[in-house]
Design a protein around this motif. Sequence first.
Motif, PDB file in Angstrom:
ATOM      1  N   LEU A   1       3.901  11.071  -2.374  1.00 28.44           N
ATOM      2  CA  LEU A   1       2.945  11.050  -1.262  1.00 28.44           C
ATOM      3  C   LEU A   1       2.234   9.710  -1.174  1.00 28.44           C
ATOM      4  CD1 LEU A   1       1.561  12.928   0.911  1.00 28.44           C
ATOM      5  CD2 LEU A   1      -0.191  13.358  -0.819  1.00 28.44           C
ATOM      6  N   ILE A   2       1.776   9.199  -2.320  1.00 26.71           N
ATOM      7  CA  ILE A   2       0.999   7.950  -2.341  1.00 26.71           C
ATOM      8  C   ILE A   2       1.876   6.755  -1.975  1.00 26.71           C
ATOM      9  CG2 ILE A   2      -0.322   6.385  -3.811  1.00 26.71           C
ATOM     10  CD1 ILE A   2      -1.058   8.934  -5.491  1.00 26.71           C
ATOM     11  N   LEU A   3       2.973   6.598  -2.716  1.00 26.70           N
ATOM     12  CA  LEU A   3       3.823   5.421  -2.508  1.00 26.70           C
ATOM     13  C   LEU A   3       4.633   5.531  -1.223  1.00 26.70           C
ATOM     14  CD1 LEU A   3       5.055   4.878  -6.168  1.00 26.70           C
ATOM     15  CD2 LEU A   3       3.150   3.790  -4.994  1.00 26.70           C
ATOM     16  N   GLY A   4       5.069   6.737  -0.890  1.00 25.36           N
ATOM     17  CA  GLY A   4       5.803   6.927   0.367  1.00 25.36           C
ATOM     18  C   GLY A   4       4.951   6.578   1.572  1.00 25.36           C
ATOM     19  N   GLY A   5       3.666   6.939   1.505  1.00 25.97           N
ATOM     20  CA  GLY A   5       2.756   6.606   2.609  1.00 25.97           C
ATOM     21  C   GLY A   5       2.566   5.114   2.777  1.00 25.97           C
ATOM     22  N   ILE A   6       2.495   4.402   1.631  1.00 28.27           N
ATOM     23  CA  ILE A   6       2.319   2.940   1.685  1.00 28.27           C
ATOM     24  C   ILE A   6       3.590   2.265   2.192  1.00 28.27           C
ATOM     25  CG2 ILE A   6       1.925   0.868   0.294  1.00 28.27           C
ATOM     26  CD1 ILE A   6       0.266   2.621  -1.619  1.00 28.27           C
TER      27      ILE A   6
ATOM     28  N   PHE B   1       3.030   8.807 -14.418  1.00 29.46           N
ATOM     29  CA  PHE B   1       1.568   8.855 -14.344  1.00 29.46           C
ATOM     30  C   PHE B   1       0.990   7.507 -13.956  1.00 29.46           C
ATOM     31  CE2 PHE B   1      -2.803   9.155 -15.874  1.00 29.46           C
ATOM     32  CZ  PHE B   1      -3.160  10.393 -15.363  1.00 29.46           C
ATOM     33  N   ALA B   2       1.642   6.415 -14.386  1.00 28.06           N
ATOM     34  CA  ALA B   2       1.193   5.080 -13.976  1.00 28.06           C
ATOM     35  C   ALA B   2       1.307   4.914 -12.473  1.00 28.06           C
ATOM     36  CB  ALA B   2       2.016   4.007 -14.690  1.00 28.06           C
ATOM     37  N   ALA B   3       2.303   5.584 -11.862  1.00 30.21           N
ATOM     38  CA  ALA B   3       2.472   5.530 -10.416  1.00 30.21           C
ATOM     39  C   ALA B   3       1.437   6.375  -9.690  1.00 30.21           C
ATOM     40  CB  ALA B   3       3.877   5.998 -10.031  1.00 30.21           C
ATOM     41  N   ILE B   4       0.579   7.041 -10.461  1.00 31.00           N
ATOM     42  CA  ILE B   4      -0.516   7.811  -9.868  1.00 31.00           C
ATOM     43  C   ILE B   4      -1.850   7.140 -10.150  1.00 31.00           C
ATOM     44  CG2 ILE B   4      -1.705  10.044  -9.839  1.00 31.00           C
ATOM     45  CD1 ILE B   4       0.918  11.316 -10.792  1.00 31.00           C
ATOM     46  N   SER B   5      -2.052   6.732 -11.407  1.00 30.83           N
ATOM     47  CA  SER B   5      -3.364   6.224 -11.818  1.00 30.83           C
ATOM     48  C   SER B   5      -3.511   4.718 -11.664  1.00 30.83           C
ATOM     49  CB  SER B   5      -3.630   6.596 -13.278  1.00 30.83           C
ATOM     50  OG  SER B   5      -2.771   5.877 -14.136  1.00 30.83           O
ATOM     51  N   GLY B   6      -2.407   3.956 -11.837  1.00 25.72           N
ATOM     52  CA  GLY B   6      -2.478   2.499 -11.729  1.00 25.72           C
ATOM     53  C   GLY B   6      -3.166   1.815 -12.885  1.00 25.72           C
ATOM     54  N   SER B   7      -3.403   2.544 -13.975  1.00 22.53           N
ATOM     55  CA  SER B   7      -4.156   1.981 -15.102  1.00 22.53           C
ATOM     56  C   SER B   7      -3.408   2.206 -16.407  1.00 22.53           C
ATOM     57  CB  SER B   7      -5.538   2.626 -15.191  1.00 22.53           C
ATOM     58  OG  SER B   7      -6.177   2.334 -16.414  1.00 22.53           O
TER      59      SER B   7
ATOM     60  N   ASP C   1       3.209  -5.614  -0.473  1.00 25.25           N
ATOM     61  CA  ASP C   1       4.376  -6.328  -1.007  1.00 25.25           C
ATOM     62  C   ASP C   1       4.366  -6.336  -2.533  1.00 25.25           C
ATOM     63  OD1 ASP C   1       5.359  -6.856   1.485  1.00 25.25           O
ATOM     64  OD2 ASP C   1       4.793  -8.976   1.526  1.00 25.25           O
ATOM     65  N   LEU C   2       3.190  -6.501  -3.116  1.00 21.49           N
ATOM     66  CA  LEU C   2       3.081  -6.482  -4.578  1.00 21.49           C
ATOM     67  C   LEU C   2       3.471  -5.110  -5.132  1.00 21.49           C
ATOM     68  CD1 LEU C   2      -0.250  -8.477  -4.928  1.00 21.49           C
ATOM     69  CD2 LEU C   2       1.937  -9.167  -5.928  1.00 21.49           C
ATOM     70  N   PHE C   3       3.014  -4.058  -4.450  1.00 18.66           N
ATOM     71  CA  PHE C   3       3.371  -2.706  -4.882  1.00 18.66           C
ATOM     72  C   PHE C   3       4.884  -2.503  -4.836  1.00 18.66           C
ATOM     73  CE2 PHE C   3      -0.844  -0.286  -3.886  1.00 18.66           C
ATOM     74  CZ  PHE C   3      -1.461  -0.987  -4.900  1.00 18.66           C
TER      75      PHE C   3
ATOM     76  N   ALA D   1      -5.258   5.342  -1.594  1.00 14.23           N
ATOM     77  CA  ALA D   1      -6.123   5.680  -2.721  1.00 14.23           C
ATOM     78  C   ALA D   1      -7.032   6.856  -2.376  1.00 14.23           C
ATOM     79  CB  ALA D   1      -6.963   4.464  -3.113  1.00 14.23           C
ATOM     80  N   VAL D   2      -7.540   6.879  -1.149  1.00 14.73           N
ATOM     81  CA  VAL D   2      -8.376   7.999  -0.702  1.00 14.73           C
ATOM     82  C   VAL D   2      -7.541   9.270  -0.629  1.00 14.73           C
ATOM     83  CG1 VAL D   2      -9.851   8.868   1.144  1.00 14.73           C
ATOM     84  CG2 VAL D   2      -9.867   6.421   0.577  1.00 14.73           C
ATOM     85  N   VAL D   3      -6.323   9.153  -0.110  1.00 15.47           N
ATOM     86  CA  VAL D   3      -5.410  10.296  -0.056  1.00 15.47           C
ATOM     87  C   VAL D   3      -5.160  10.839  -1.456  1.00 15.47           C
ATOM     88  CG1 VAL D   3      -3.037  11.007   0.466  1.00 15.47           C
ATOM     89  CG2 VAL D   3      -4.282   9.573   2.089  1.00 15.47           C
TER      90      VAL D   3
END
Length: 440
Positions: A239-244, A106-112, A171-173, A255-257
């Motif tokens: 989807l989020i991290l693979g795209g980045i 969930f942290a890999a989705i929300s970032g918080s 790079d940080l991600f 983030a918009v995705v």
Amino acid sequence: MGTVTLMLFGFLAILVILQVPIAIALATASLLVVLIEGTVPLTLFIQTSFSSMDSFPLVAIPFFILAGDIMSRGGMARRLVEFIQSFVGSLTGSLGIITIIASFIFAAISGSGAATVASIGAILIPYMLKNGYAPGYAASISASAGALGPIVPPSIVFILYGVMSNSSISDLFIAGIFPGVLVAVALLIVNYFISKKEGFGLLDKRTVLETAAAAAEKNKASFWKALNEAKWALLAPILILGGIYGGVVTPTEAAVVAVVYSLIICLFIYREITMKELLETFLQSARTTGSVLIFVSAATFFGQVLSIERIPQFLAETIQSITTNPIIILLIINLFLLIVGMFMETVAAVLIFVPLLLPIVLPLGIDPVHFGMIICLNLSLGLITPPLGINLFIGSNIANIPFEKTFRYVAPIFGALLVVLLIITYVPSITLFLPNLIGG
């Protein structure tokens, strides 16, 4: 130099003691010093506040906050929990394992961090209490797992650090993957030993007497059913991290995705969020975003005053007059940040202290991406340490226990994470291996 430093931080300390909101305290302390010194025009406040908002990477923050809130209310967090439970449900401390793994995803989705505790903890803490886990431990392990939020990409804290340090957010991600896994492994090890010692989540006699064949068949059916239910939630971080990482989208576009994807899944597939709840979610996300961006504006002006008064250079010279050994300097910075994390919110600490500390470490040859990981992990520990300990407050409120009831269990967890912090601090390849590999 010393007088200005004392005035700036003195005013800030007084305002914080008077319980003035930290963003207002930052801006007020800076303005008072500017007025007293008379060397900087007041228009700098307006110019700096405006220019600090004029940043494309910052656009990612409200979208990741909104995506996390939608996924939390729309059933994605619950399905992640049920999926993980389907294959670790019979292990010692199984609910602790579920909490850690679900929080990681969930942290890999929300970032918080706070959002992770509020979402996963709200589901699992009551369930842990029903299954005989001590309330203090249920709150502690949930709060500690939520501390993965600032470390696991896409982290909101990484975005702010990237803006403040002019580092690559992508790079940080990427750099956060291995440290995040290391933290999760440390939590799993501590969870196993505490659960075994305290008897949490051990198999009862009925489970032991159940035939192996029946148990295997039951688990297999449960696993595939949970996987089918959770497949859309599991696809989100991919989807989020693979795209980045694939270079298809920037972190801001990702983030918009994330928002669009969460809306489609929660509204039209899971159908667990009503339009009224969606409006409340938008308002909640707007409030959270507003508070973060006010921090950014005030802290940027505070940093500008620091820079004009040459306070970072003064601090660097002071530390270097004590020692020039990078190992000792990093140890001093770690101790300093651990103390800061106990008293100051993570976002505020990043925005205030990155401009102060970065000029100290860069001449030592320390990579800014590696230093960002050190800062984020230090301040993540602040989420589970009193007196601030926001994650512990959230966890203890869900468990309906006094804050201090968590201390017995959070102490060994904190100790394990300190070991991880030292490893990441002094073995930079853990952080930099993937960015260097992908960056060529």
